[in-house]
Design a protein around this motif. Structure first.
Motif, PDB file in Angstrom:
ATOM      1  N   GLY A   1      37.238  51.923  47.173  1.00  0.00           N
ATOM      2  CA  GLY A   1      38.652  52.074  47.449  1.00  0.00           C
ATOM      3  C   GLY A   1      39.499  51.866  46.201  1.00  0.00           C
ATOM      4  N   PRO A   2      40.822  51.982  46.339  1.00  0.00           N
ATOM      5  CA  PRO A   2      41.712  51.901  45.177  1.00  0.00           C
ATOM      6  C   PRO A   2      41.740  50.541  44.493  1.00  0.00           C
ATOM      7  CG  PRO A   2      42.967  51.997  47.231  1.00  0.00           C
ATOM      8  CD  PRO A   2      41.547  52.291  47.585  1.00  0.00           C
ATOM      9  N   VAL A   3      41.366  49.461  45.228  1.00  0.00           N
ATOM     10  CA  VAL A   3      41.349  48.132  44.601  1.00  0.00           C
ATOM     11  C   VAL A   3      39.943  47.540  44.618  1.00  0.00           C
ATOM     12  CG1 VAL A   3      43.783  47.621  44.998  1.00  0.00           C
ATOM     13  CG2 VAL A   3      42.108  47.096  46.781  1.00  0.00           C
ATOM     14  N   ASP A   4      38.929  48.401  44.744  1.00  0.00           N
ATOM     15  CA  ASP A   4      37.531  47.944  44.718  1.00  0.00           C
ATOM     16  C   ASP A   4      36.990  48.138  43.309  1.00  0.00           C
ATOM     17  OD1 ASP A   4      37.644  47.361  47.404  1.00  0.00           O
ATOM     18  OD2 ASP A   4      36.794  49.284  48.041  1.00  0.00           O
ATOM     19  N   HIS A   5      36.883  47.027  42.580  1.00  0.00           N
ATOM     20  CA  HIS A   5      36.526  47.095  41.161  1.00  0.00           C
ATOM     21  C   HIS A   5      35.116  46.589  40.872  1.00  0.00           C
ATOM     22  CE1 HIS A   5      40.700  48.067  40.335  1.00  0.00           C
ATOM     23  NE2 HIS A   5      41.079  46.968  40.994  1.00  0.00           N
ATOM     24  N   LEU A   6      34.341  46.311  41.907  1.00  0.00           N
ATOM     25  CA  LEU A   6      33.024  45.719  41.665  1.00  0.00           C
ATOM     26  C   LEU A   6      32.076  46.709  40.990  1.00  0.00           C
ATOM     27  CD1 LEU A   6      31.077  43.381  41.886  1.00  0.00           C
ATOM     28  CD2 LEU A   6      30.558  44.076  44.230  1.00  0.00           C
ATOM     29  N   HIS A   7      32.013  47.932  41.469  1.00  0.00           N
ATOM     30  CA  HIS A   7      31.085  48.904  40.870  1.00  0.00           C
ATOM     31  C   HIS A   7      31.428  49.181  39.402  1.00  0.00           C
ATOM     32  CE1 HIS A   7      28.777  49.829  44.494  1.00  0.00           C
ATOM     33  NE2 HIS A   7      29.916  49.788  45.156  1.00  0.00           N
ATOM     34  N   PRO A   8      32.713  49.431  39.056  1.00  0.00           N
ATOM     35  CA  PRO A   8      33.029  49.582  37.630  1.00  0.00           C
ATOM     36  C   PRO A   8      32.696  48.339  36.801  1.00  0.00           C
ATOM     37  CG  PRO A   8      34.817  50.434  38.976  1.00  0.00           C
ATOM     38  CD  PRO A   8      33.871  49.734  39.909  1.00  0.00           C
ATOM     39  N   THR A   9      32.856  47.168  37.395  1.00  0.00           N
ATOM     40  CA  THR A   9      32.505  45.931  36.684  1.00  0.00           C
ATOM     41  C   THR A   9      31.015  45.897  36.373  1.00  0.00           C
ATOM     42  OG1 THR A   9      34.314  44.673  37.687  1.00  0.00           O
ATOM     43  CG2 THR A   9      32.417  43.417  36.886  1.00  0.00           C
ATOM     44  N   LEU A  10      30.191  46.242  37.351  1.00  0.00           N
ATOM     45  CA  LEU A  10      28.749  46.254  37.119  1.00  0.00           C
ATOM     46  C   LEU A  10      28.364  47.276  36.059  1.00  0.00           C
ATOM     47  CD1 LEU A  10      27.530  45.899  40.822  1.00  0.00           C
ATOM     48  CD2 LEU A  10      27.386  44.168  39.018  1.00  0.00           C
ATOM     49  N   THR A  11      29.041  48.417  36.055  1.00  0.00           N
ATOM     50  CA  THR A  11      28.768  49.413  35.016  1.00  0.00           C
ATOM     51  C   THR A  11      29.069  48.852  33.635  1.00  0.00           C
ATOM     52  OG1 THR A  11      29.237  51.230  36.549  1.00  0.00           O
ATOM     53  CG2 THR A  11      29.358  51.723  34.195  1.00  0.00           C
ATOM     54  N   GLU A  12      30.207  48.190  33.507  1.00  0.00           N
ATOM     55  CA  GLU A  12      30.593  47.594  32.215  1.00  0.00           C
ATOM     56  C   GLU A  12      29.576  46.546  31.761  1.00  0.00           C
ATOM     57  OE1 GLU A  12      33.102  48.043  30.035  1.00  0.00           O
ATOM     58  OE2 GLU A  12      33.894  49.761  31.129  1.00  0.00           O
ATOM     59  N   LEU A  13      28.949  45.849  32.695  1.00  0.00           N
ATOM     60  CA  LEU A  13      27.999  44.786  32.354  1.00  0.00           C
ATOM     61  C   LEU A  13      26.581  45.311  32.120  1.00  0.00           C
ATOM     62  CD1 LEU A  13      29.161  42.065  34.919  1.00  0.00           C
ATOM     63  CD2 LEU A  13      29.606  42.125  32.463  1.00  0.00           C
ATOM     64  N   GLY A  14      26.374  46.618  32.273  1.00  0.00           N
ATOM     65  CA  GLY A  14      25.037  47.181  32.077  1.00  0.00           C
ATOM     66  C   GLY A  14      24.064  46.772  33.167  1.00  0.00           C
ATOM     67  N   ALA A  15      24.581  46.577  34.386  1.00  0.00           N
ATOM     68  CA  ALA A  15      23.742  46.114  35.483  1.00  0.00           C
ATOM     69  C   ALA A  15      22.891  47.256  36.041  1.00  0.00           C
ATOM     70  CB  ALA A  15      24.614  45.522  36.586  1.00  0.00           C
ATOM     71  N   GLU A  16      21.852  46.873  36.752  1.00  0.00           N
ATOM     72  CA  GLU A  16      20.954  47.813  37.413  1.00  0.00           C
ATOM     73  C   GLU A  16      20.955  47.504  38.904  1.00  0.00           C
ATOM     74  OE1 GLU A  16      16.132  48.697  37.712  1.00  0.00           O
ATOM     75  OE2 GLU A  16      16.910  47.065  36.468  1.00  0.00           O
ATOM     76  N   TYR A  17      21.221  48.511  39.718  1.00  0.00           N
ATOM     77  CA  TYR A  17      21.190  48.309  41.159  1.00  0.00           C
ATOM     78  C   TYR A  17      19.749  48.107  41.627  1.00  0.00           C
ATOM     79  CZ  TYR A  17      26.040  49.895  41.735  1.00  0.00           C
ATOM     80  OH  TYR A  17      27.415  50.011  41.690  1.00  0.00           O
TER      81      TYR A  17
END
Length: 411
Positions: A256-272
């Motif tokens: 959603g418009p205020v859901d920032h968790l996925h972009p945060t994980l991308t910035e941290l180089g995380a792996e799902y």
């Protein structure tokens, strides 16, 4: 970001993936003094350091006798003392419960089954039956015998066995450190809800669930509500991961418009490890692996914002992850009989809140089970598991996912 797959994972597979990730990242073993080991997990087998008992031990207060009666008392042996041998027929020693049985003794006579004559001689009859009046060396365990395997959760009974064996400490897996970040500008941390804002119900309860699954949660590791901006999310998650093996977040697992968790994980180089699960309620849950500065991964579990969905995500992904991190066996589910029909959810697994009967063999669905509701959760012992493509009829046997209740369990 590696593994950014939005196809939901099956519920049972998600649990297996979470456990495997935790087991591969289990912390190092460490020696811990017995009283402090409660709640930890054995990293080495618990073996008997000596025979148990280590010497023949009296189970009664009475007399250790040799030869025919009457017996002439030649001494006394109390617990904690070495008993001199009985060498002559017609002699005995007074003996206390827990005392070492002297060599040469042929029987024990209970004090209440004996008499003493005017000359001080003892008469009586040894007990006849299959249970002896003394314990023999090695009766409980032999030296070197494995008493408990690696992966055994340490509780007071385990600590007692270890103390009996002579241990001063136990080698256990490190306890995972967990933190919690609450997302959502709409949340209140005090007062009653109103004017478009709701009270945060996850910040106060999630740490308790984490502790019941074996994690340590420092009060300072619980923060929020975190402002609904990407910058605030990044700062909060980086800070939490610097001090925890696992960080749980609440809300923001969608796009959603205020859901920032996925972009945060991308910035941290995380792996799902898991990104959404085919389960209702609670499907928008996730588990990600984040590189750690010491070479060991950290984990982030994204719990949905709806309270019941968050708890389902926690016991679906976080519980098996923490079991793996502690070196414990993968959680298994008991089977119960449902007392009323439980509908299916098509191709998804349905987790339906239920109460167990007094013997734990049957389960009854409870009311107030909306994903945003907690009333049903507070009256339940866990969840009936209805597998994809099925319905549960009254009398059917189904898996049951228990909540980690402790003292004062609900009746």
């Amino acid at each position: 970001m590696s593994g950014h797959d939005t196809n939901p994972v099956g519920w049972e597979q998600a649990r297996e993936l979470a456990y495997a990730a935790g087991r591969a990242a289990a912390g190092p073993a460490e020696p811990v003094a017995l009283p402090a080991a409660d709640g930890r997990t054995l990293a080495e087998p618990l073996r008997a350091l000596t025979d148990l008992p280590a010497f023949p031990t009296s189970s009664i207060d009475g007399w250790a006798v040799r030869g025919p009666k009457p017996w002439r008392p030649v001494g006394r042996v109390l617990a904690g003392h070495v008993a001199p041998p009985l060498t002559d027929d017609g002699t005995c020693v007074e003996i206390a419960t827990g005392a070492m049985v002297p060599s040469g003794a042929e029987a024990l006579v209970r004090i209440e089954a004996s008499t003493v004559d005017a000359d001080g001689r003892v008469s009586g009859e040894p007990k006849v039956g299959p249970v002896p009046e003394w314990r023999l060396p090695g009766e409980e365990a032999h030296k070197g015998e494995e008493l408990l395997p690696v992966g055994t959760p340490v509780d007071p009974a385990v600590i007692g066995v270890a103390a009996t064996c002579g241990y001063e400490s136990l080698t256990v897996f490190a306890a995972p450190r967990a933190g919690l970040l609450v997302f959502g500008d709409e949340l209140l941390t005090g007062g009653t809800p109103g004017a478009g804002r709701v009270r945060d119900a996850l910040g106060p309860q999630v740490p308790g669930w984490l502790r019941r699954y074996g994690a340590t949660v420092d009060p300072a590791a619980v923060a929020g509500p975190v402002q609904d901006t990407l910058e605030a999310h990044l700062t909060a998650v980086r800070g939490a991961l610097a001090h925890a093996d696992l960080v749980c977040t609440t809300g923001g697992t969608m796009h959603g418009p205020v859901d920032h968790l996925h972009p945060t994980l991308t910035e941290l180089g995380a792996e799902y490890i898991v990104n959404t699960v085919a389960v209702r309620p609670g499907f928008p849950m996730l588990l990600a692996r984040v590189p750690g500065p010491d070479g060991r991964p950290r984990f982030l579990a994204g719990l949905p914002g709806n309270p019941q969905s968050a708890v389902i995500a926690l016991i679906t992904l976080v519980a098996p992850l923490l079991a793996g991190l502690q070196g414990r066996p993968a959680p298994t589910l008991p089977t119960v009989e449902v007392s009323a029909p439980v509908r299916g959810r098509g191709g998804d697994t349905h987790l339906a809140l239920a109460r167990l009967d007094h013997d734990g063999r049957s389960a009854t669905p409870v009311g107030h089970v909306g994903s945003a509701m907690l009333r049903g959760l507070s009256n339940a012992h866990g969840f009936v598991v209805v597998r994809p493509g099925t319905e549960a009829s009254a009398g059917d046997l189904v898996p049951f996912l228990p909540l980690p209740l402790t003292t004062g369990e609900r009746r």
